[in-house]
Each structure stands twice: as C-alpha cells, then as structure tokens.
Design an enzyme around this catalytic site. Sequence first.
Site, PDB file in Angstrom:
ATOM      1  N   TYR A  16       8.132  78.600  13.057  1.00 21.98           N
ATOM      2  CA  TYR A  16       8.983  78.071  11.845  1.00 21.98           C
ATOM      3  C   TYR A  16      10.453  78.608  11.804  1.00 21.98           C
ATOM      4  O   TYR A  16      11.192  77.949  10.925  1.00 21.98           O
ATOM      5  CB  TYR A  16       8.193  78.313  10.656  1.00 21.98           C
ATOM      6  N   HIS A  70      -1.446  79.687  17.588  1.00 22.98           N
ATOM      7  CA  HIS A  70      -1.055  78.364  16.765  1.00 22.98           C
ATOM      8  C   HIS A  70      -1.356  76.898  17.372  1.00 22.98           C
ATOM      9  O   HIS A  70      -1.749  76.036  16.514  1.00 22.98           O
ATOM     10  CB  HIS A  70       0.574  78.164  16.677  1.00 22.98           C
TER      11      HIS A  70
HETATM   12  N1  LIG Z   1      -1.064  75.530  11.523  1.00 19.86           N
HETATM   13  C1  LIG Z   1      -0.496  74.373  11.509  1.00 19.86           C
HETATM   14  O1  LIG Z   1      -0.444  73.860  12.714  1.00 19.86           O
HETATM   15  C2  LIG Z   1       0.454  74.059  10.472  1.00 19.86           C
HETATM   16  C3  LIG Z   1       0.692  72.992  10.233  1.00 19.86           C
HETATM   17  C4  LIG Z   1       1.376  72.450   9.034  1.00 19.86           C
HETATM   18  C5  LIG Z   1       1.305  73.126   7.972  1.00 19.86           C
HETATM   19  N2  LIG Z   1       0.689  74.513   8.077  1.00 19.86           N
HETATM   20  C6  LIG Z   1       0.889  75.639   7.002  1.00 19.86           C
HETATM   21  O2  LIG Z   1       0.251  74.876   5.847  1.00 19.86           O
HETATM   22  C7  LIG Z   1       1.459  74.837   4.709  1.00 19.86           C
HETATM   23  C8  LIG Z   1       1.073  73.636   3.816  1.00 19.86           C
HETATM   24  O3  LIG Z   1       1.323  72.646   4.579  1.00 19.86           O
HETATM   25  P1  LIG Z   1       2.575  71.529   4.556  1.00 19.86           P
HETATM   26  O4  LIG Z   1       3.751  72.470   3.723  1.00 19.86           O
HETATM   27  O5  LIG Z   1       2.858  71.086   5.697  1.00 19.86           O
HETATM   28  O6  LIG Z   1       2.152  70.388   3.292  1.00 19.86           O
HETATM   29  P2  LIG Z   1       1.790  70.177   1.814  1.00 19.86           P
HETATM   30  O7  LIG Z   1       1.393  71.665   1.342  1.00 19.86           O
HETATM   31  O8  LIG Z   1       0.294  69.452   2.077  1.00 19.86           O
HETATM   32  O9  LIG Z   1       2.773  69.345   1.169  1.00 19.86           O
HETATM   33  C9  LIG Z   1       4.065  69.994   0.909  1.00 19.86           C
HETATM   34  C10 LIG Z   1       4.813  68.756   0.168  1.00 19.86           C
HETATM   35  O10 LIG Z   1       4.205  68.679  -1.104  1.00 19.86           O
HETATM   36  C11 LIG Z   1       5.198  68.728  -1.992  1.00 19.86           C
HETATM   37  N3  LIG Z   1       4.451  69.091  -3.053  1.00 19.86           N
HETATM   38  C12 LIG Z   1       3.803  70.453  -3.456  1.00 19.86           C
HETATM   39  N4  LIG Z   1       3.417  70.732  -4.449  1.00 19.86           N
HETATM   40  C13 LIG Z   1       3.369  69.671  -4.990  1.00 19.86           C
HETATM   41  C14 LIG Z   1       3.150  69.125  -6.354  1.00 19.86           C
HETATM   42  N5  LIG Z   1       2.350  69.985  -7.206  1.00 19.86           N
HETATM   43  N6  LIG Z   1       3.422  67.788  -6.821  1.00 19.86           N
HETATM   44  C15 LIG Z   1       4.178  67.000  -5.900  1.00 19.86           C
HETATM   45  N7  LIG Z   1       4.339  67.335  -4.657  1.00 19.86           N
HETATM   46  C16 LIG Z   1       4.184  68.512  -4.207  1.00 19.86           C
HETATM   47  C17 LIG Z   1       6.243  69.636  -1.432  1.00 19.86           C
HETATM   48  O11 LIG Z   1       7.500  69.336  -1.999  1.00 19.86           O
HETATM   49  P3  LIG Z   1       8.447  70.278  -2.783  1.00 19.86           P
HETATM   50  O12 LIG Z   1       8.663  71.530  -1.690  1.00 19.86           O
HETATM   51  O13 LIG Z   1       9.832  69.553  -2.830  1.00 19.86           O
HETATM   52  O14 LIG Z   1       7.939  70.770  -3.948  1.00 19.86           O
HETATM   53  C18 LIG Z   1       6.241  69.394   0.087  1.00 19.86           C
HETATM   54  O15 LIG Z   1       7.094  68.161   0.196  1.00 19.86           O
HETATM   55  C19 LIG Z   1       2.619  75.004   5.545  1.00 19.86           C
HETATM   56  O16 LIG Z   1       3.714  75.371   4.713  1.00 19.86           O
HETATM   57  C20 LIG Z   1       2.428  76.025   6.684  1.00 19.86           C
HETATM   58  O17 LIG Z   1       2.437  77.322   6.127  1.00 19.86           O
HETATM   59  C21 LIG Z   1       0.339  74.926   9.172  1.00 19.86           C
END
Ligand SMILES: NC(=O)c1ccc[n+]([C@@H]2O[C@H](COP(=O)([O-])OP(=O)(O)OC[C@H]3O[C@@H](n4cnc5c(N)ncnc54)[C@H](OP(=O)(O)O)[C@@H]3O)[C@@H](O)[C@H]2O)c1
Length: 288
Positions: free
Chosen positions: A48, A110
């Site tokens: 990241y 990962h």
């Molecule tokens: N191991 C892996 O391969 C892998 C892959 C992907 C992710 N991850 C981990 O999982 C975490 C979460 O996944 P992600 O960040 O990909 O996606 P997510 O949490 O599914 O979605 C994040 C998105 O949703 C929006 N959001 C958040 N809360 C909201 C709400 N209450 N209402 C409306 N929109 C909302 C955010 O926008 P704003 O920021 O503008 O609020 C952002 O655009 C990551 O940050 C990372 O730590 C791991």
Amino acid sequence: MNIIKLNNGLEMPQLGFGVYQIQNDQTAEAVYQAIKAGYRLIDTASIYGNEKETGEGIRRAIKEGLVTREELFITTKLFILQASEDKAIATIEQSLAIMELNYIDLYLIHQPYGDVYGAWRSLVAAQKSGKVKSIGISNFKSSKMIEFVRLNGVKPQINQIEVNPWNQRIEDQKWHEKYGVQIEAWAPFAEGHRDLFINPVLTEIGQQYGKSVGQVILRWLMQRGIVALAKSVRPERMIENINIFDFELTDEDLTKIASLNMKESAFFDHDAPNQVEWFMNRMLDTEK
Ligand SMILES: NC(=O)c1ccc[n+]([C@@H]2O[C@H](COP(=O)([O-])OP(=O)(O)OC[C@H]3O[C@@H](n4cnc5c(N)ncnc54)[C@H](OP(=O)(O)O)[C@@H]3O)[C@@H](O)[C@H]2O)c1
C-alpha cells in the site's frame, strides 16, 4: 467492540479500519481519526506504500493519550515480491522500522504466490521471537488454505479474503471453521461496486433500525462471526461504520441478504490466468 479469539489463543477486535488506497498525505490523519472514533484494529500492507504514515497516525494517537500501544492491533502484509524465506525476514524488519513499532499484531502473506512455504517459515520464526504476535494468509482459496494448513506445522490464524453481499463466501466459511482459520473480510462494501450503497434490499433492512446500508453490511459480518475491515477517509463515516453494536439483524433480514449472493468476486479472481500473469510480470520485472 466484539472480540474474536484466534487459534493461537490471542484475541483481536472483530471490526477494523483499513488504509488501502488512502493517499499518503491523508493516511496519518485517517488513522488518527479512526483511532479517535474507536477503531483498535488497523490494517495496512507493504504494497500500500503507506506503512510510514500509518505509523505516524498511531504514534500521534498514543502521544495524545487516546490509546496505548497494547490496546491497538496492527496488521501489515508481505507482498509477492518478498514471498521467500530470506526476503520475508527482511521485509518484517523493514515494516517494523518504517512503522516504528516493536512488534506487529498480525502479519499476513498477502497473495498465494511466490515461495509461500519459505515465507511461512520466516513468519513462524518471527512469531516465535515475538516480533509478530499472530500470522496468517490472504487471498488463499479454501483449497489452497487446506493444503497450507495440512503441510505446515503451524497453521495460519487468519485468512483475509474478499467478503461482501455480492460475494458472501458461505461455503468458504464452513471450510475455514473446519480448519480453525478465522476469516477476515476485505472490501466488505465491495468498494461500492454494483451500486451496493443504494441497494434496495439493504436500504429497506436498514430503515427498520434507522441504520445505513454500510452499517447493515458490517452488522451482518459481525453476526456471521467474521472479522471485517472498513475503509473511509471521512471521520463521519468512520463513526457511522463503527456504530453497529446496538442493533441485531433478524433471521428474515439474513435470508434477504443471502439472496444477494452472486458467488463471485466484485473485483477479479486472484487465480484467473490474466491476473496471475500480471502478478508474475510485476514480480519478475522488479527482480530484473
Ligand atoms: N488482502 C487484500 O488483498 C485486500 C484487498 C482489498 C482491501 N483490503 C483491506 O480491506 C480494507 C477495506 O477494503 P476496501 O478499502 O478495498 O473497500 P471497502 O471498505 O469495501 O470500501 C471502501 C469505500 O467505501 C466508501 N465508504 C466507506 N464507508 C462508507 C459509508 N458508510 N457510506 C458510503 N460509502 C462508504 C469509502 O469512501 P470514502 O473513503 O470516501 O468514505 C471507499 O470508497 C482495505 O482498506 C484494506 O485494509 C485487503
């Protein structure tokens, strides 16, 4: 905050904050605000590129007395470029140094590519030395998880995989429970794909409790016993997303959510040939 007990006897918060795709100049503030909002589990990764800023946000929160280091649960991950026995040791040391931490609470491989068995030996050694408290994998399909558990002396505490209403992983959860490996959900909101945040089924369920779609989804994961990571750069959404411990979804709600399952990734299949080719190109190009 709900607490989950892992197969090594250690505990972790069931809901956490992820920093994937948060810009470097926003990460320290986001991490600090998340801790202020009550999150104790923070999830980053070497790939990241924001481990340094994640560490800064943590240090600020500790310095201001919001939390102690012991109350936090910090996760980071080893990317495929470093997936070998030697590189894993160096990468763990590097993450500790970059984040200015004495130990990491959870360290994950990962992606299921590269010399993951060699890397695992280094993770086990780091766990024995106390540099890392819990260890695990990420993006391993259940079939690969089973092989990994069966062929290693120490089994992973966690498999961090995509879980959201479009890709519910019901069968995968059964396999992980059988092998005692805790599932941790990434992209619980599918990053909003396929209009998740305005889905009528989830909206209607939320209206019964005065809750948003995001809150319904995270509550659903809590009730399934899955650890979930949510990401937002907006403090008001951080607060919204953690405010899910004062209502309960009924069996009827859960049945409606089950009907949304498309049983496929909302992003990409980690095992699809074009995806593996991309990983390999990236890995081999970097080694040149
Ligand atoms: N191991 C892996 O391969 C892998 C892959 C992907 C992710 N991850 C981990 O999982 C975490 C979460 O996944 P992600 O960040 O990909 O996606 P997510 O949490 O599914 O979605 C994040 C998105 O949703 C929006 N959001 C958040 N809360 C909201 C709400 N209450 N209402 C409306 N929109 C909302 C955010 O926008 P704003 O920021 O503008 O609020 C952002 O655009 C990551 O940050 C990372 O730590 C791991």
